[in-house]
Design an enzyme around this catalytic site. Sequence first.
Site: not given
Ligand SMILES: Cc1cc2nc3c(=O)[nH]c(=O)nc-3n(C[C@H](O)[C@H](O)[C@H](O)COP(=O)(O)OP(=O)(O)OC[C@H]3O[C@@H](n4cnc5c(N)ncnc54)[C@H](O)[C@@H]3O)c2cc1C
Length: 522
Positions: A132, A252, A296, A350, A385
Amino acid sequence: MTDTEDTATDGTAAADPSDVDTADVLVIGSGIAGCAAALGAARKGAEVCLLTKAERPDGASTDWAQGGISTTGGNPESLKQDMLDASDGTADPDAIDVLVDHADEAVEDVLLDTLDIEFDVTADGEFDYTREAAHSDYRILHVDAATGTHILRPFLHHIDNHDRTEVRQDTAALELLTHEGRVHGVVSDRDPRGATVPNGHPIFAGTTILATGGIGALYTRSTNPDDATGDGIALAALAGADVEDLEYVQFHPTAYDGDDPFLLSEALRGEGAVLRNGDGDRFMDDYHPQGDLAPRDVVARAVDTEREATGEVVLDVSPLDFEGEYPAIAEKCRDRGIEGDEIPVAPCEHFCCGGIDVDDRGRTSLDRLYAVGECARTGVHGANRLASTSLLEGLVWGLRAGEDAVRVDADPEPVQAPDLRNSDPALPDRFAAEKSVRLKRTMDEYLGLERDPEEIARASGVLRRLKGEVDAYIRTRTARDLYELRNASVVALLIARAASENPESIGCHYLVESTLEQPADD
Ligand SMILES: Cc1cc2nc3c(=O)[nH]c(=O)nc-3n(C[C@H](O)[C@H](O)[C@H](O)COP(=O)(O)OP(=O)(O)OC[C@H]3O[C@@H](n4cnc5c(N)ncnc54)[C@H](O)[C@@H]3O)c2cc1C
């Protein structure tokens, strides 16, 4: 772990200890970071309770991740250098060492050996590593361009079936439980049976791990799910935890330029797709030596400039087998009625590079509180990032924090819980929706891709007033959407403050001259 029959529902610590809802380790969020934290803690023998406000797997950015998850590709030093370069030299080299030195082991242990994820392979049966933007090598594991779904669903299934973990969905953490600078759990909006508790339900934990994801819901156009209201960052900051680098909001460069935007992964450009302006010309070579594969922040600003100058920018996918290699993205294009090889694109919020300040094990500045994943600021991203390092960060820091959170000195203590009031539950019609629109407009206009110091000051004023209005309602109401709005306004204000305190234009924080209309002279 919990007495589901006799749980207190009045929002205060129950008198009978057997009624008290407790966990050794309480994880908030069911994305990759929350799942990894739960796994790390459960493997060390802790009783883990995982809360998620989503009805899984929805609500997690993880489920939407496309391009993949970076490995070292056999050359850790090269990945470290790419991360540092993408951040304009602002990332923390020690944090990058932690991430990269544990990357391959974590991918192998959890994603390959524990979850059996079948990443794409070549005809020879070797991993089909992709590349990428700003990566100098092919080192990213992926499943089509729908990698997140293929990681999160088996991960949730594994956590569900682990005998030391309990998952409660559609349950939001509303406040942290704190006492004398120490965090003792959260107040949630539902009890263990899933019943709404109007005055809040306390869950007392030895340690609490925030894994609540990003902040996309603060902007009108975002690639994130609607759940990304910055809850963890707001809860931690309100409890007094340090936050850092919040001015670095990543946009993004290639999201669909239309209603209901969706991401067009950088893997497309990594494999040969190119950007063209409204005159049909390629332009990225004029902006950066890495052309279409520049970092980015650079590509996002270039796309913005070319859209203004020539009317539109498209991603030309004709060099690819688009339908064959990227079926999930191709389907989204068909759903929006996009025909042909040219997809109109525009920058879109993003990723939040900053967040709750943590150390190399996810420990925050508050005792017994951890943060992992996108809501945390580990230092690996600095001001910008590198693609496909976020899933990896959630996995590596999630595991490390989960293991560290299992502490002999941290038993759940049923401290006095705050008395959340729901004495006047009705809200004026559309209050939360209208205030949310105002917040998003303010963020779009003043704290987007380009900022000017006078506009940031203006934004702070608008946001302060908005938060004041929300606070007035929250004193007597516990509706989840009101808390989400409160959290979004807290994080918006923190972003405005961080932006106003940073005079250096770098990475995702790009400053321009004032465009505010000056008051007319007398
Ligand atoms: C469209 C898209 C494509 C991407 N592609 C990539 C990629 O190819 N590679 C890469 O490395 N990264 C990618 N990213 C970034 C990456 O996906 C995210 O940064 C990462 O998945 C975040 O993971 P996380 O577990 O921190 O949060 P999340 O996966 O967002 O999970 C957060 C969780 O917390 C819960 N939550 C929030 N607030 C509360 C609350 N008050 N009480 C209870 N639960 C709560 C939500 O419901 C959710 O379940 C992408 C992001 C997007 C949006």
